[in-house]
Design an enzyme around this catalytic site. Structure first.
Site, PDB file in Angstrom:
ATOM      1  N   ASP A   1       0.887  -1.167   0.000  1.00  0.00           N
ATOM      2  CA  ASP A   1       0.000   0.000   0.000  1.00  0.00           C
ATOM      3  C   ASP A   1       0.922   1.213   0.000  1.00  0.00           C
ATOM      4  O   ASP A   1       1.544   1.532   1.008  1.00  0.00           O
ATOM      5  CB  ASP A   1      -0.869  -0.058   1.276  1.00  0.00           C
ATOM      6  CG  ASP A   1      -1.608   1.253   1.547  1.00  0.00           C
ATOM      7  OD1 ASP A   1      -1.627   2.118   0.656  1.00  0.00           O
ATOM      8  OD2 ASP A   1      -2.161   1.388   2.659  1.00  0.00           O
TER       9      ASP A   1
ATOM     10  N   LYS B   1       2.401  11.441  -3.664  1.00  0.00           N
ATOM     11  CA  LYS B   1       1.289  10.746  -4.327  1.00  0.00           C
ATOM     12  C   LYS B   1       0.258  11.740  -4.866  1.00  0.00           C
ATOM     13  O   LYS B   1      -0.511  11.421  -5.769  1.00  0.00           O
ATOM     14  CB  LYS B   1       0.647   9.802  -3.306  1.00  0.00           C
ATOM     15  CG  LYS B   1      -0.394   8.866  -3.865  1.00  0.00           C
ATOM     16  CD  LYS B   1      -0.738   7.826  -2.828  1.00  0.00           C
ATOM     17  CE  LYS B   1      -1.926   6.985  -3.190  1.00  0.00           C
ATOM     18  NZ  LYS B   1      -2.236   6.025  -2.131  1.00  0.00           N
TER      19      LYS B   1
ATOM     20  N   GLU C   1      -7.508   0.618  -3.912  1.00  0.00           N
ATOM     21  CA  GLU C   1      -7.421   0.549  -2.447  1.00  0.00           C
ATOM     22  C   GLU C   1      -8.718   0.082  -1.783  1.00  0.00           C
ATOM     23  O   GLU C   1      -8.682  -0.833  -0.956  1.00  0.00           O
ATOM     24  CB  GLU C   1      -6.953   1.906  -1.891  1.00  0.00           C
ATOM     25  CG  GLU C   1      -5.468   2.113  -2.180  1.00  0.00           C
ATOM     26  CD  GLU C   1      -5.004   3.549  -2.084  1.00  0.00           C
ATOM     27  OE1 GLU C   1      -5.757   4.404  -1.581  1.00  0.00           O
ATOM     28  OE2 GLU C   1      -3.867   3.813  -2.530  1.00  0.00           O
TER      29      GLU C   1
ATOM     30  N   ASP D   1     -13.133   5.033   2.202  1.00  0.00           N
ATOM     31  CA  ASP D   1     -11.681   5.040   2.434  1.00  0.00           C
ATOM     32  C   ASP D   1     -11.163   6.486   2.395  1.00  0.00           C
ATOM     33  O   ASP D   1     -10.966   7.063   1.324  1.00  0.00           O
ATOM     34  CB  ASP D   1     -11.026   4.178   1.338  1.00  0.00           C
ATOM     35  CG  ASP D   1      -9.511   4.108   1.478  1.00  0.00           C
ATOM     36  OD1 ASP D   1      -8.951   4.738   2.393  1.00  0.00           O
ATOM     37  OD2 ASP D   1      -8.881   3.413   0.665  1.00  0.00           O
TER      38      ASP D   1
END
Ligand code: AMP
Length: 710
Positions: free
Chosen positions: A178, A240, A342, A364
């Site tokens: 992850d 990211k 994810e 999430d």
């Protein structure tokens, strides 16, 4: 009575006039009035159904069409309305039935025939989508069998005992990573279960931070984060949020960074002096350093080299962001066996752990991104029905809002003097203090914030209520995505069986409250570890792909979707959709296009993703030219454009002239957001050089210690 009927007809006339002028809202009012005056006239319902269809009120249009047919079962036109309404509601079989019934009454009707053909086509497409899913599943099972057979053969050849998990050689191992905005986590399937692998300091997650000290030493993870406030211009984080983006797309984010990011060839690059020499790094290179650290963590735990990984990305990542993540892995020396989303990974972790079935909504909310996905879990099949989100929404935004607020508070405290100002060190210190305070506010109603600037101490406190007020609009944005997912999947909120929380920011009480209110007080599932669930799911997928034998995995199939609509630009910058968002992947869709000018022999194919009908509002993925098109009057050539999306959500587009056979193809790679093959090779070589420099430093440090001991 006669009078009322005349009035009703008058209202209908007004309705028809408004409808012709495309003022559907006004027309709706008139037809409703007509129905009020005379509820027995089927034509009024038919007309109102048409209006409601125009206003996208699918349920209303259907109810009126049903009423119309009930009042006049011999009126063929009513069936045309009914067919269209069922079609819009996605009930294709009923739509087919309605058109068929109408055609029995009026066999030659063009409108009814057209509707029937359209519905038949849609049904065929749906059937082929299901067949595609089944084919993909069968292919995956066959691949697994082959991998298993090869591993068994190898084990036999080596005379080794295959372990109970089926792994015989180190090359089999596929770890799950992850790669988070703020933290990363690596897991692996070992001894019949998923194990989260701790890093060198014993922690199960590693900050996604990279720093270069003044002395040129490279730090990754915890040591990099620990010195961030002292070394703001040389510590890189939140990468990211800019990976796979053009410079201008990333600009808002770039403005917030205390380190130097400039534009190069339309892409953001991070600049720094290393050992006195100016250096620049692509975001992919920094993410590669984090991935390399995760690879090292896995290797230290497992005792052998790790070469293969399943990597997770936000479901809402577009094609460019996915490819850049893949590039980062390649630079780190990792082969990406699959990219998975994810929330899907988290659902996998949750579903396997709880042996749950039914409709599961995964919410999430992490450090930098927000995703929400709705899945149907049934007999080992994890099928994503819809996904939505925001790749620029997460804990970092809540920290930033608090930071902006506190800059004002400190200014007021100091008679208008901005004590933080443009001081990057003070900014980073305040930001860290805000993050700590935010975490505190998840369990306490107020938190203290203290910072030291130029030797002076400044302190204040912030209440949970203020924090919630500052971030209210951002929290609401999360709910909008939940609504969109349910709308797209055509599922009402009452039907959702489980709401699963993933990501560190779901610990915020207000976020939980809003979600619970929306689901009418439903209990939220907080049992998955929000920091580890995603890596857990990735490790499960890694085990599946490496052919691990396990009861839970044999039947396990993941079917994901593409998050954004994909298509090409046509005349007048109109966006022609080829793959609608939330289509199951892998998939292949073909649409026919033609030329706009006489004797045009080449066409520029511009590929976009997004939801706007004009391409200006969408994201350009790439473009290519197809030449050798049939020389003919405009509109005559027939060019098939095919979009193929693989299991990792990566896109390939091909175009082919039906007559000449000329074709062109791109794996969307060479536009502004992406790096060429040479670029990637250069970055791999540079990563290798930095690795050697690091190793040399470690050797030197060990030597020094040894000498001191002597
Ligand atoms: P993730 O990307 O899922 O690891 O989430 C990290 C984000 O969760 C960061 O922005 C953290 O500040 C945030 N976070 C972690 N714990 C808490 C907490 N107790 N309350 C609020 N936010 C938190």
């Amino acid at each position: 009575m006669a009078d009322t009927s005349a009035k009703a007809n008058e209202a209908k006339k007004l309705g028809n006039a408004a409808y012709t002028k495309k003022d559907y809202a006004a027309a709706l009012g008139h037809f409703t009035e007509a129905i009020r005056l005379d509820p027995t006239d089927h034509v009024f319902y038919s007309n109102r159904s048409a209006c409601r269809a125009q206003l996208k009120d699918v349920d209303g249009a259907l109810a009126d069409a049903q009423k119309c047919v009930e009042l006049a079962p011999q009126w063929a036109k009513g069936y045309s309305r009914l067919g269209a309404s069922y079609y819009a509601a996605g009930e294709l079989r009923k739509s087919l039935q309605a058109y068929g019934d109408g055609l029995k009454l009026e066999p030659g009707s063009a409108v009814l025939t057209e509707g029937l053909v359209l519905t038949q086509k849609a049904l065929a497409a749906k059937a082929s989508e299901i067949a595609e899913n089944v084919r993909a599943a069968q292919q995956e099972i066959a691949t697994r069998e082959a991998t298993r057979a090869a591993a068994a053969a190898e084990a036999q050849a080596q005379g080794s005992n295959a372990g109970s998990n089926g792994h015989t050689v180190a090359e089999d191992i596929i770890v799950g990573i992850d790669l988070g905005t703020t933290f990363s986590c690596v897991s692996v399937w070992r001894d019949g279960r998923v194990q989260v692998l701790p890093n060198a300091v014993g922690e199960r997650t590693t900050p996604s931070y990279v720093a270069f000290t003044e002395e040129g030493e490279r730090l990754i993870g915890q040591p990099a984060k620990a010195q961030a406030a002292r070394n703001p211009g040389r510590t890189f984080y939140n990468i990211k949020r800019i990976i796979g983006q053009g410079y201008h797309e990333a600009l808002e984010e770039v403005k917030r960074f205390p380190f130097d990011v400039k534009e190069k060839d339309g892409k953001p690059v991070i600049n720094i002096d290393v050992e006195g020499k100016p250096r620049s790094f692509a975001p992919e290179e920094i993410s590669a350093m984090v991935l390399e650290q995760m690879k090292r963590t896995a290797e230290a735990n497992l005792g052998f080299e790790v070469k293969r990984a399943v990597i997770t990305v936000p479901a809402y990542f577009n094609d460019a962001q996915r490819r850049s993540t893949q590039t980062a892995a390649a630079i780190a020396g990792l082969k990406v066996e699959r990219i998975i989303n994810e929330p899907t990974a988290a659902a996998l972790a949750y579903g396997l752990d709880k042996q749950t079935e039914g409709l599961v909504l995964v919410f999430d909310l992490g450090g930098g991104t927000f995703d929400v996905s709705l899945l149907q879990i049934e007999g080992g099949m994890f099928k994503v029905l819809a996904t939505a989100g925001d790749t620029h929404l997460g804990g970092e935004d809540f920290d930033a809002a608090m930071q902006d607020h506190l800059i004002g508070v400190f200014k007021k405290q100091n008679k208008g003097k901005d004590v933080i100002g443009d001081n990057p060190r003070a900014c980073r210190q305040l930001r860290n203090a805000c993050e700590r305070a935010k975490r505190m506010l998840s369990s306490a109603v107020s938190a203290d914030v203290e910072i030291t600037v130029n030797g002076e101490e400044y302190n204040t406190s912030i209440s949970r209520a203020t924090f919630e007020k500052l971030n209210g609009p951002l929290f609401e944005r999360c709910l909008a995505s939940v609504k969109r997912v349910l709308d797209d999947a055509k599922v009402s909120r009452e039907l959702v069986d489980q709401v699963v929380l993933v990501g560190g920011s779901t610990r915020i009480p207000r976020v939980q409250e809003l979600l619970q209110e929306y689901f009418n007080g439903k209990q939220l599932c907080k049992s998955v570890n929000p920091d580890e669930a995603v890596a857990y799911g990735a490790a499960v997928q890694g085990a599946v792909l490496s052919g691990v034998r396990d009861k839970a995995m044999n039947a396990l199939i993941l079917v994901d979707v593409c998050p954004l609509t994909l298509g090409i630009e046509t005349e007048g910058r109109v966006f022609a959709k080829v793959v609608p968002r939330n289509t199951s992947v892998p998939c292949s869709r073909t649409r026919e296009f033609t030329t706009v000018e006489d004797y045009q022999t080449s066409v520029d194919v511009r590929v976009f993703e997004g939801e706007r009908s004009i391409t200006d509002g969408n994201h350009l993925l790439g473009e290519f030219v197809i030449s050798g098109i049939e020389r003919a009057k405009r509109g005559v050539p027939k060019i098939d454009v095919t979009f193929e999306i693989n299991v990792s959500g990566l896109l390939t587009v091909t175009a082919r002239d039906q007559t000449t056979g000329a074709n062109a193809k791109i794996a969307i790679q060479n536009d502004r957001g992406r790096h060429s093959q040479e670029d990637v090779e250069r970055m791999i070589a540079e990563a290798e050089r930095l690795r050697l420099v690091d190793e040399q430093r470690v050797r030197e440090a060990e030597q020094e210690y040894a000498e001191e001991d002597d």
